[in-house]
Design a protein around this motif. Structure first.
Motif, PDB file in Angstrom:
ATOM      1  N   UNK A  30     134.170  63.897 110.311  1.00  0.00           N
ATOM      2  CA  UNK A  30     134.649  65.186 109.821  1.00  0.00           C
ATOM      3  C   UNK A  30     135.067  66.129 110.942  1.00  0.00           C
ATOM      4  N   UNK A  31     134.963  65.701 112.184  1.00  0.00           N
ATOM      5  CA  UNK A  31     135.464  66.482 113.299  1.00  0.00           C
ATOM      6  C   UNK A  31     134.615  67.694 113.626  1.00  0.00           C
ATOM      7  N   UNK A  32     135.028  68.389 114.666  1.00  0.00           N
ATOM      8  CA  UNK A  32     134.383  69.632 115.104  1.00  0.00           C
ATOM      9  C   UNK A  32     135.427  70.737 115.048  1.00  0.00           C
ATOM     10  N   UNK A  33     135.151  71.768 114.264  1.00  0.00           N
ATOM     11  CA  UNK A  33     136.091  72.888 114.176  1.00  0.00           C
ATOM     12  C   UNK A  33     135.311  74.166 113.958  1.00  0.00           C
ATOM     13  N   UNK A  34     135.636  75.170 114.772  1.00  0.00           N
ATOM     14  CA  UNK A  34     134.927  76.437 114.698  1.00  0.00           C
ATOM     15  C   UNK A  34     134.645  76.964 116.093  1.00  0.00           C
ATOM     16  N   UNK A  60     129.991  75.763 118.607  1.00  0.00           N
ATOM     17  CA  UNK A  60     129.478  74.417 118.857  1.00  0.00           C
ATOM     18  C   UNK A  60     128.759  74.362 120.212  1.00  0.00           C
ATOM     19  N   UNK A  61     127.503  73.843 120.255  1.00  0.00           N
ATOM     20  CA  UNK A  61     126.765  73.786 121.514  1.00  0.00           C
ATOM     21  C   UNK A  61     127.132  72.548 122.341  1.00  0.00           C
ATOM     22  N   UNK A  62     127.474  72.777 123.600  1.00  0.00           N
ATOM     23  CA  UNK A  62     127.846  71.694 124.514  1.00  0.00           C
ATOM     24  C   UNK A  62     127.086  71.868 125.824  1.00  0.00           C
ATOM     25  N   UNK A  63     126.597  70.749 126.369  1.00  0.00           N
ATOM     26  CA  UNK A  63     125.944  70.806 127.683  1.00  0.00           C
ATOM     27  C   UNK A  63     126.888  70.340 128.774  1.00  0.00           C
ATOM     28  N   UNK A  64     127.018  71.148 129.814  1.00  0.00           N
ATOM     29  CA  UNK A  64     127.712  70.746 131.029  1.00  0.00           C
ATOM     30  C   UNK A  64     126.694  69.985 131.866  1.00  0.00           C
ATOM     31  N   UNK A  65     126.823  68.680 131.902  1.00  0.00           N
ATOM     32  CA  UNK A  65     125.812  67.854 132.567  1.00  0.00           C
ATOM     33  C   UNK A  65     125.862  67.988 134.082  1.00  0.00           C
ATOM     34  N   UNK A 114     128.081  77.788 124.342  1.00  0.00           N
ATOM     35  CA  UNK A 114     128.567  77.898 122.974  1.00  0.00           C
ATOM     36  C   UNK A 114     130.086  77.866 123.064  1.00  0.00           C
ATOM     37  N   UNK A 115     130.729  76.928 122.346  1.00  0.00           N
ATOM     38  CA  UNK A 115     132.135  76.640 122.594  1.00  0.00           C
ATOM     39  C   UNK A 115     132.959  76.603 121.314  1.00  0.00           C
ATOM     40  N   UNK A 116     134.262  76.748 121.488  1.00  0.00           N
ATOM     41  CA  UNK A 116     135.230  76.671 120.392  1.00  0.00           C
ATOM     42  C   UNK A 116     135.798  75.262 120.317  1.00  0.00           C
ATOM     43  N   UNK A 153     141.562  54.374 139.331  1.00  0.00           N
ATOM     44  CA  UNK A 153     141.798  55.674 139.965  1.00  0.00           C
ATOM     45  C   UNK A 153     140.537  56.242 140.612  1.00  0.00           C
ATOM     46  N   UNK A 154     139.390  55.599 140.374  1.00  0.00           N
ATOM     47  CA  UNK A 154     138.127  56.101 140.885  1.00  0.00           C
ATOM     48  C   UNK A 154     137.034  55.891 139.861  1.00  0.00           C
ATOM     49  N   UNK A 155     135.916  56.583 140.028  1.00  0.00           N
ATOM     50  CA  UNK A 155     134.794  56.444 139.111  1.00  0.00           C
ATOM     51  C   UNK A 155     134.798  57.580 138.092  1.00  0.00           C
ATOM     52  N   UNK A 156     134.719  57.201 136.810  1.00  0.00           N
ATOM     53  CA  UNK A 156     134.752  58.164 135.717  1.00  0.00           C
ATOM     54  C   UNK A 156     133.365  58.298 135.104  1.00  0.00           C
ATOM     55  N   UNK A 157     132.969  59.543 134.808  1.00  0.00           N
ATOM     56  CA  UNK A 157     131.694  59.814 134.157  1.00  0.00           C
ATOM     57  C   UNK A 157     131.890  60.838 133.041  1.00  0.00           C
ATOM     58  N   UNK A 158     130.948  60.839 132.113  1.00  0.00           N
ATOM     59  CA  UNK A 158     130.945  61.847 131.050  1.00  0.00           C
ATOM     60  C   UNK A 158     130.262  63.095 131.596  1.00  0.00           C
ATOM     61  N   UNK A 159     130.998  64.201 131.653  1.00  0.00           N
ATOM     62  CA  UNK A 159     130.500  65.437 132.257  1.00  0.00           C
ATOM     63  C   UNK A 159     129.929  66.412 131.235  1.00  0.00           C
ATOM     64  N   UNK A 160     130.392  66.337 129.982  1.00  0.00           N
ATOM     65  CA  UNK A 160     129.955  67.253 128.933  1.00  0.00           C
ATOM     66  C   UNK A 160     129.651  66.459 127.669  1.00  0.00           C
ATOM     67  N   UNK A 161     128.665  66.913 126.905  1.00  0.00           N
ATOM     68  CA  UNK A 161     128.302  66.216 125.671  1.00  0.00           C
ATOM     69  C   UNK A 161     127.935  67.254 124.608  1.00  0.00           C
ATOM     70  N   UNK A 162     128.321  66.973 123.359  1.00  0.00           N
ATOM     71  CA  UNK A 162     127.983  67.852 122.239  1.00  0.00           C
ATOM     72  C   UNK A 162     126.506  67.654 121.873  1.00  0.00           C
ATOM     73  N   UNK A 163     125.769  68.728 121.780  1.00  0.00           N
ATOM     74  CA  UNK A 163     124.340  68.630 121.496  1.00  0.00           C
ATOM     75  C   UNK A 163     124.046  68.396 120.024  1.00  0.00           C
ATOM     76  N   UNK A 164     125.060  68.514 119.165  1.00  0.00           N
ATOM     77  CA  UNK A 164     124.852  68.235 117.738  1.00  0.00           C
ATOM     78  C   UNK A 164     124.858  66.746 117.438  1.00  0.00           C
ATOM     79  N   UNK A 165     125.753  65.996 118.119  1.00  0.00           N
ATOM     80  CA  UNK A 165     125.939  64.599 117.742  1.00  0.00           C
ATOM     81  C   UNK A 165     126.251  63.664 118.909  1.00  0.00           C
ATOM     82  N   UNK A 166     126.092  64.141 120.146  1.00  0.00           N
ATOM     83  CA  UNK A 166     126.308  63.320 121.347  1.00  0.00           C
ATOM     84  C   UNK A 166     127.752  62.846 121.509  1.00  0.00           C
ATOM     85  N   UNK A 167     128.700  63.512 120.905  1.00  0.00           N
ATOM     86  CA  UNK A 167     130.110  63.178 121.120  1.00  0.00           C
ATOM     87  C   UNK A 167     130.510  63.577 122.537  1.00  0.00           C
TER      88      UNK A 167
END
Length: 378
Positions: free
Chosen positions: A278-282, A285-290, A297-299, A318-332
């Motif tokens: 159902x996506x994220x809209x609004x 939304x809480x996101x952590x900058x890891x 709190x984000x749009x 191109x180099x090493x890629x990592x996940x830098x941010x994650x949604x705290x509601x559902x780990x997206x």
């Protein structure tokens, strides 16, 4: 400003057959799109004019909509992009010194079909359980079964390329405010007006390019950095922009992407993308900058996400890629970083909207991070 219009009956039918009856709101007629809900309590004008909502029917969870009318200062693009609009209790008369027209009048003038008087709480709970789906709104059809047939015949969002439909057709420049520090080539995949405005405030001259731009077009402006904007559609249906980005990464150009730009960055690095239920809209939304451990709190406005491992680094060409941010509601996955062999940051992206119009300003630092990246990398 026109007096409140008399409203004719209207019906809304979801592709699973669930139907709601209400009153017309905005233009008369019939429309189809993907039904999604937005949890923002304010900022409906910015939502309506966000190109990312192209071909979507937006259900507002806030019960009262239209209270402040529509003004000439807050639109995020030159027109309303939503395919349809669903509200519970529309304002009879707007009240704001900035208002130039009512929301109802604006929808009618731009031919946007809507429906009011709907139990949006029940509709939102239905979408929250069943997922975003196709929908039709009609003020001309009285038989829900007949409208359902047309809903099922309408196009789906998955597999659809839409950025070319919302992008500028001609390149233009947004000058820096004050002394110019950097030049950025920004690919318009559905860009919001506040993005180049926030770059300009940091001394960035932004060359906004059409979605059809090539790597040669990007290099022609001698950019210090490359930016990919937000936008609608399925990232898996987009190939040319991914190839452009891969060429820019190979050339060592610093990169920053948001929303659709995050999804295309993921695909450029070799990750897949998938459609959220159902996506994220609004705007809450809480996101952590890891990278810092801070919670923002984000749009948000996205129906697709990057499929990348949350832990550990992924080696790419191109180099090493990592996940830098994650949604705290559902780990997206809400952000990606690319670093070279020495651990230096080369490119990054976030899934949400740091330009936040409307919305919180917690993530505005990302524009400073982009400037730091361009300053350190050149």
């Amino acid at each position: 400003m026109n007096p409140p219009a008399l409203r004719s009956p209207a019906i809304l039918v979801l592709e699973d057959g669930r139907a709601f009856r209400g009153d017309s709101y905005g233009a008369e007629g019939e429309t189809f799109g993907e039904a999604v809900f937005s949890t923002g309590m304010t900022g409906y004008q910015e939502t309506l004019t966000d190109p990312s909502y192209h071909r979507q029917v937006v259900v507002m969870t806030a019960p009262h909509v239209g209270n402040t009318g529509m003004n000439d200062e807050d639109p995020e693009s030159s027109r309303i992009w939503v395919s349809g609009y669903v509200v519970r209790d529309p304002a009879r008369i707007p009240s704001s010194w900035r208002s130039r027209r009512s929301l109802d009048d604006a929808l009618r003038e731009q031919g946007v079909v809507g429906i009011s008087g709907v139990d949006t709480r029940a509709l939102t709970r239905h979408l929250r359980e069943r997922g975003a789906m196709r929908v039709g709104i009609s003020t001309t059809e009285t038989d829900p079964r007949a409208l359902l047939d047309r809903v099922l015949a309408s196009s789906e969002m998955a597999g659809t390329e839409l950025s070319s439909e919302v992008s500028t057709t001609e390149a233009y420049v947004v000058p820096a405010v004050g002394d110019k520090r950097f030049t950025v080539a920004a690919l318009d995949l559905g860009i919001k007006a506040n993005t180049p405005r926030m770059l300009a405030e940091r001394g960035v001259e932004t060359h906004v390019l059409p979605a059809t731009a090539t790597l040669d077009d990007v290099l022609a402006v001698s950019p210090d950095g490359l930016f990919f904007s937000n936008g609608p559609g399925d990232p898996a249906a987009t190939t040319a922009q991914v190839e452009l980005l891969q060429g820019a990464l190979a050339a060592g150009i610093p990169y920053f992407g948001i929303c659709f730009g995050n999804q295309l960055f993921g695909r450029a690095l070799g990750f897949g993308t998938y459609k959220l239920t159902y996506g994220h809209r609004g705007i809450n939304q809480p996101v952590m900058d890891r990278t810092t451990g801070k919670v923002e709190v984000t749009a948000h406005n996205h129906g697709f996400a990057v499929d990348a491992p949350l832990d550990g680094a992924t080696r790419t060409r191109f180099g090493e890629a990592t996940v830098s941010h994650v949604c705290l509601n559902d780990d997206v996955v809400e952000g990606l970083e690319l670093r070279d062999a020495d651990g230096e940051l080369r490119a990054f992206s976030v899934q949400y909207h740091p330009e936040a119009a409307a919305g919180p300003h917690d993530a505005a630092y990302l524009f400073d991070r982009f400037c730091d990246l361009m300053g350190g990398g050149r």
